[in-house]
Design a protein around this motif. Sequence first.
Motif, PDB file in Angstrom:
ATOM      1  N   ALA A  51       0.818  -1.217   0.000  1.00 22.07           N
ATOM      2  CA  ALA A  51       0.000   0.000   0.000  1.00 22.07           C
ATOM      3  C   ALA A  51       0.847   1.260   0.000  1.00 22.07           C
ATOM      4  CB  ALA A  51      -0.935  -0.011   1.210  1.00 22.07           C
ATOM      5  N   ARG A  52       2.034   1.214   0.626  1.00 24.12           N
ATOM      6  CA  ARG A  52       2.883   2.396   0.737  1.00 24.12           C
ATOM      7  C   ARG A  52       3.359   2.908  -0.624  1.00 24.12           C
ATOM      8  NH1 ARG A  52       8.141   3.875   0.938  1.00 24.12           N
ATOM      9  NH2 ARG A  52       8.624   5.635   2.325  1.00 24.12           N
ATOM     10  N   LEU A  53       3.326   2.045  -1.637  1.00 24.54           N
ATOM     11  CA  LEU A  53       3.757   2.464  -2.980  1.00 24.54           C
ATOM     12  C   LEU A  53       2.596   3.001  -3.813  1.00 24.54           C
ATOM     13  CD1 LEU A  53       6.338  -0.314  -3.941  1.00 24.54           C
ATOM     14  CD2 LEU A  53       6.661   1.795  -2.629  1.00 24.54           C
ATOM     15  N   SER A  54       1.418   3.148  -3.217  1.00 25.38           N
ATOM     16  CA  SER A  54       0.225   3.618  -3.938  1.00 25.38           C
ATOM     17  C   SER A  54       0.021   2.788  -5.209  1.00 25.38           C
ATOM     18  CB  SER A  54       0.342   5.106  -4.282  1.00 25.38           C
ATOM     19  OG  SER A  54       0.428   5.886  -3.114  1.00 25.38           O
ATOM     20  N   PRO A  55      -0.387   1.528  -5.074  1.00 24.59           N
ATOM     21  CA  PRO A  55      -0.469   0.613  -6.225  1.00 24.59           C
ATOM     22  C   PRO A  55      -1.258   1.207  -7.389  1.00 24.59           C
ATOM     23  CG  PRO A  55      -0.876  -0.567  -4.176  1.00 24.59           C
ATOM     24  CD  PRO A  55      -0.837   0.890  -3.821  1.00 24.59           C
ATOM     25  N   ARG A  56      -0.707   1.033  -8.577  1.00 24.30           N
ATOM     26  CA  ARG A  56      -1.315   1.597  -9.776  1.00 24.30           C
ATOM     27  C   ARG A  56      -0.736   0.905 -11.012  1.00 24.30           C
ATOM     28  NH1 ARG A  56       2.462   4.732  -7.342  1.00 24.30           N
ATOM     29  NH2 ARG A  56       4.150   5.619  -8.602  1.00 24.30           N
ATOM     30  N   PRO A  57      -1.493   0.873 -12.099  1.00 26.02           N
ATOM     31  CA  PRO A  57      -0.957   0.307 -13.332  1.00 26.02           C
ATOM     32  C   PRO A  57       0.224   1.132 -13.844  1.00 26.02           C
ATOM     33  CG  PRO A  57      -3.340   0.477 -13.443  1.00 26.02           C
ATOM     34  CD  PRO A  57      -2.904   1.259 -12.244  1.00 26.02           C
ATOM     35  N   TYR A  58       1.140   0.457 -14.539  1.00 27.73           N
ATOM     36  CA  TYR A  58       2.310   1.154 -15.054  1.00 27.73           C
ATOM     37  C   TYR A  58       2.841   0.441 -16.293  1.00 27.73           C
ATOM     38  CZ  TYR A  58       4.697  -2.607 -12.541  1.00 27.73           C
ATOM     39  OH  TYR A  58       5.100  -3.846 -12.095  1.00 27.73           O
ATOM     40  N   LEU A  59       3.621   1.183 -17.056  1.00 27.15           N
ATOM     41  CA  LEU A  59       4.344   0.638 -18.207  1.00 27.15           C
ATOM     42  C   LEU A  59       5.794   0.399 -17.812  1.00 27.15           C
ATOM     43  CD1 LEU A  59       2.866   2.950 -20.936  1.00 27.15           C
ATOM     44  CD2 LEU A  59       3.104   0.490 -21.290  1.00 27.15           C
ATOM     45  N   HIS A  60       6.235  -0.844 -17.903  1.00 25.51           N
ATOM     46  CA  HIS A  60       7.634  -1.218 -17.684  1.00 25.51           C
ATOM     47  C   HIS A  60       7.801  -2.690 -18.026  1.00 25.51           C
ATOM     48  CE1 HIS A  60      11.665  -1.405 -15.992  1.00 25.51           C
ATOM     49  NE2 HIS A  60      11.311  -2.576 -15.492  1.00 25.51           N
ATOM     50  N   PRO A  61       8.849  -3.028 -18.768  1.00 23.79           N
ATOM     51  CA  PRO A  61       9.802  -2.099 -19.370  1.00 23.79           C
ATOM     52  C   PRO A  61       9.249  -1.468 -20.649  1.00 23.79           C
ATOM     53  CG  PRO A  61      10.354  -4.345 -19.984  1.00 23.79           C
ATOM     54  CD  PRO A  61       9.190  -4.433 -19.037  1.00 23.79           C
ATOM     55  N   VAL A  62       9.660  -0.245 -20.905  1.00 25.76           N
ATOM     56  CA  VAL A  62       9.471   0.387 -22.209  1.00 25.76           C
ATOM     57  C   VAL A  62      10.824   0.387 -22.885  1.00 25.76           C
ATOM     58  CG1 VAL A  62       8.812   2.501 -23.419  1.00 25.76           C
ATOM     59  CG2 VAL A  62       7.580   1.814 -21.351  1.00 25.76           C
ATOM     60  N   THR A  63      10.852   0.057 -24.168  1.00 24.17           N
ATOM     61  CA  THR A  63      12.125  -0.054 -24.885  1.00 24.17           C
ATOM     62  C   THR A  63      12.109   0.732 -26.187  1.00 24.17           C
ATOM     63  OG1 THR A  63      11.529  -1.997 -26.203  1.00 24.17           O
ATOM     64  CG2 THR A  63      12.391  -2.412 -23.982  1.00 24.17           C
ATOM     65  N   THR A  64      13.307   1.013 -26.671  1.00 27.43           N
ATOM     66  CA  THR A  64      13.449   1.555 -28.021  1.00 27.43           C
ATOM     67  C   THR A  64      13.187   0.427 -29.018  1.00 27.43           C
ATOM     68  OG1 THR A  64      15.789   0.999 -28.230  1.00 27.43           O
ATOM     69  CG2 THR A  64      15.250   3.114 -27.169  1.00 27.43           C
ATOM     70  N   LEU A  65      13.137   0.761 -30.300  1.00 23.37           N
ATOM     71  CA  LEU A  65      12.929  -0.265 -31.316  1.00 23.37           C
ATOM     72  C   LEU A  65      14.091  -1.252 -31.366  1.00 23.37           C
ATOM     73  CD1 LEU A  65      11.333   1.853 -34.182  1.00 23.37           C
ATOM     74  CD2 LEU A  65      10.202   0.224 -32.658  1.00 23.37           C
ATOM     75  N   ALA A  66      15.279  -0.807 -30.954  1.00 25.75           N
ATOM     76  CA  ALA A  66      16.439  -1.693 -30.912  1.00 25.75           C
ATOM     77  C   ALA A  66      16.470  -2.549 -29.648  1.00 25.75           C
ATOM     78  CB  ALA A  66      17.733  -0.889 -31.019  1.00 25.75           C
ATOM     79  N   GLY A  67      15.537  -2.290 -28.724  1.00 23.01           N
ATOM     80  CA  GLY A  67      15.438  -3.116 -27.523  1.00 23.01           C
ATOM     81  C   GLY A  67      16.069  -2.544 -26.276  1.00 23.01           C
ATOM     82  N   THR A  68      16.529  -1.296 -26.308  1.00 25.26           N
ATOM     83  CA  THR A  68      17.129  -0.674 -25.123  1.00 25.26           C
ATOM     84  C   THR A  68      16.036  -0.241 -24.147  1.00 25.26           C
ATOM     85  OG1 THR A  68      19.001   0.138 -26.415  1.00 25.26           O
ATOM     86  CG2 THR A  68      18.588   1.208 -24.300  1.00 25.26           C
ATOM     87  N   ALA A  69      16.130  -0.683 -22.893  1.00 25.98           N
ATOM     88  CA  ALA A  69      15.140  -0.291 -21.877  1.00 25.98           C
ATOM     89  C   ALA A  69      15.325   1.176 -21.499  1.00 25.98           C
ATOM     90  CB  ALA A  69      15.276  -1.167 -20.644  1.00 25.98           C
ATOM     91  N   VAL A  70      14.226   1.911 -21.406  1.00 31.21           N
ATOM     92  CA  VAL A  70      14.292   3.348 -21.090  1.00 31.21           C
ATOM     93  C   VAL A  70      13.406   3.693 -19.887  1.00 31.21           C
ATOM     94  CG1 VAL A  70      15.025   4.157 -23.364  1.00 31.21           C
ATOM     95  CG2 VAL A  70      12.590   3.768 -22.925  1.00 31.21           C
ATOM     96  N   THR A  71      13.050   2.677 -19.096  1.00 35.35           N
ATOM     97  CA  THR A  71      12.299   2.894 -17.860  1.00 35.35           C
ATOM     98  C   THR A  71      12.958   2.113 -16.728  1.00 35.35           C
ATOM     99  OG1 THR A  71      10.830   1.052 -18.434  1.00 35.35           O
ATOM    100  CG2 THR A  71      10.042   3.285 -18.922  1.00 35.35           C
ATOM    101  N   GLU A  72      12.597   2.497 -15.483  1.00 31.66           N
ATOM    102  CA  GLU A  72      13.005   1.728 -14.311  1.00 31.66           C
ATOM    103  C   GLU A  72      11.784   1.497 -13.430  1.00 31.66           C
ATOM    104  OE1 GLU A  72      16.329   2.522 -11.936  1.00 31.66           O
ATOM    105  OE2 GLU A  72      17.720   2.757 -13.602  1.00 31.66           O
ATOM    106  N   LEU A  73      11.823   0.389 -12.688  1.00 27.13           N
ATOM    107  CA  LEU A  73      10.734   0.018 -11.800  1.00 27.13           C
ATOM    108  C   LEU A  73      11.257  -0.114 -10.376  1.00 27.13           C
ATOM    109  CD1 LEU A  73       7.727  -0.963 -11.598  1.00 27.13           C
ATOM    110  CD2 LEU A  73       8.661  -3.284 -11.740  1.00 27.13           C
ATOM    111  N   SER A  74      10.645   0.633  -9.455  1.00 23.40           N
ATOM    112  CA  SER A  74      11.004   0.581  -8.030  1.00 23.40           C
ATOM    113  C   SER A  74      12.516   0.590  -7.799  1.00 23.40           C
ATOM    114  CB  SER A  74      10.393  -0.667  -7.375  1.00 23.40           C
ATOM    115  OG  SER A  74       9.005  -0.522  -7.246  1.00 23.40           O
ATOM    116  N   PRO A  75      13.215   1.608  -8.340  1.00 19.83           N
ATOM    117  CA  PRO A  75      14.664   1.675  -8.113  1.00 19.83           C
ATOM    118  C   PRO A  75      14.974   1.945  -6.640  1.00 19.83           C
ATOM    119  CG  PRO A  75      13.870   3.709  -9.095  1.00 19.83           C
ATOM    120  CD  PRO A  75      12.711   2.756  -9.104  1.00 19.83           C
ATOM    121  N   ALA A  76      16.209   1.667  -6.251  1.00 19.58           N
ATOM    122  CA  ALA A  76      16.597   1.809  -4.840  1.00 19.58           C
ATOM    123  C   ALA A  76      16.412   3.232  -4.336  1.00 19.58           C
ATOM    124  CB  ALA A  76      18.054   1.371  -4.665  1.00 19.58           C
ATOM    125  N   ASP A  77      16.600   4.234  -5.210  1.00 22.47           N
ATOM    126  CA  ASP A  77      16.497   5.619  -4.744  1.00 22.47           C
ATOM    127  C   ASP A  77      15.059   6.063  -4.501  1.00 22.47           C
ATOM    128  OD1 ASP A  77      15.548   6.771  -7.395  1.00 22.47           O
ATOM    129  OD2 ASP A  77      17.507   6.036  -8.019  1.00 22.47           O
TER     130      ASP A  77
END
Length: 281
Positions: free
Chosen positions: A27-53
Amino acid sequence: MSGNDSTVLRVAGRPVGRYVVRPELPARLSPRPYLHPVTTLAGTAVTELSPADHAHHLGVGVAVPDVEGHNFWGGRTFVRDRGPTELDNHGSQRHTAFQLRDPDGFVQELRWVAAPGELLRERRTVAATALTDRAWALDLTFSLTNVTAAPLSLGSPATNGRPGAAYGGFFWRARKEEAAPDVFTAGAEGEEAVHGRRADWLALAGSTWTLVFAGATEPTRRDPWFVRTAEYPGVGSSLAHDARLPVPPGKTVVRRIVTVVADGRLGRDEAAALVRKAVGP
């Protein structure tokens, strides 16, 4: 497409993003739908999910830290004269139904629920479109309707007394790399120069990728950008920058952001050209 709990976005048959519909989160993370991973057409990930910071940064989505005192952002709540404070005030965004679900996008109904019950009803429209062989566009529109009998207002830490922290609304937590990404608009460059200011588009350029964010409607373009590069890479469009945003009973707030997701490091001219192609002149 896959089961009820996630949907894969595709551009010309190529997967470019996974949308998690019913995340299992505390509950502390305010659960909600999200997009991850999102990638470029070449397959490079451009999102992060629940990073340490910031564990409550969930890829790409819509999050508001203060809906009439309820936290739909996650983490601590900024309280005037007290600072960031742990409160038991978190809400959640709950999937109701898909009105449309195709390989290149969807239309979703959501309920924003907190302790008093349902506060907002949302319709979210997401579409993925090809631009070039190195770039595609993520088109996201959200409509928030006050379904209560009382006035609501949307706030941010900035409207609660923390200068420069007007986050809330569309937010993209980008990939963290060894070096901070560059950020620029048509007329300015660097975090200090672009943060908290309005611009038709704003580009975030990493080592091998570029994201170009554009407000696709006049109300969206009036919202200043929230930008972080040094502390962490993230870009949002601020719903409550200078003052709380009122939402009277039955009224709706609508915003539309189109994000160009490109391989390579784009310059100003390339970024502007792709925005024109994605959004129009």
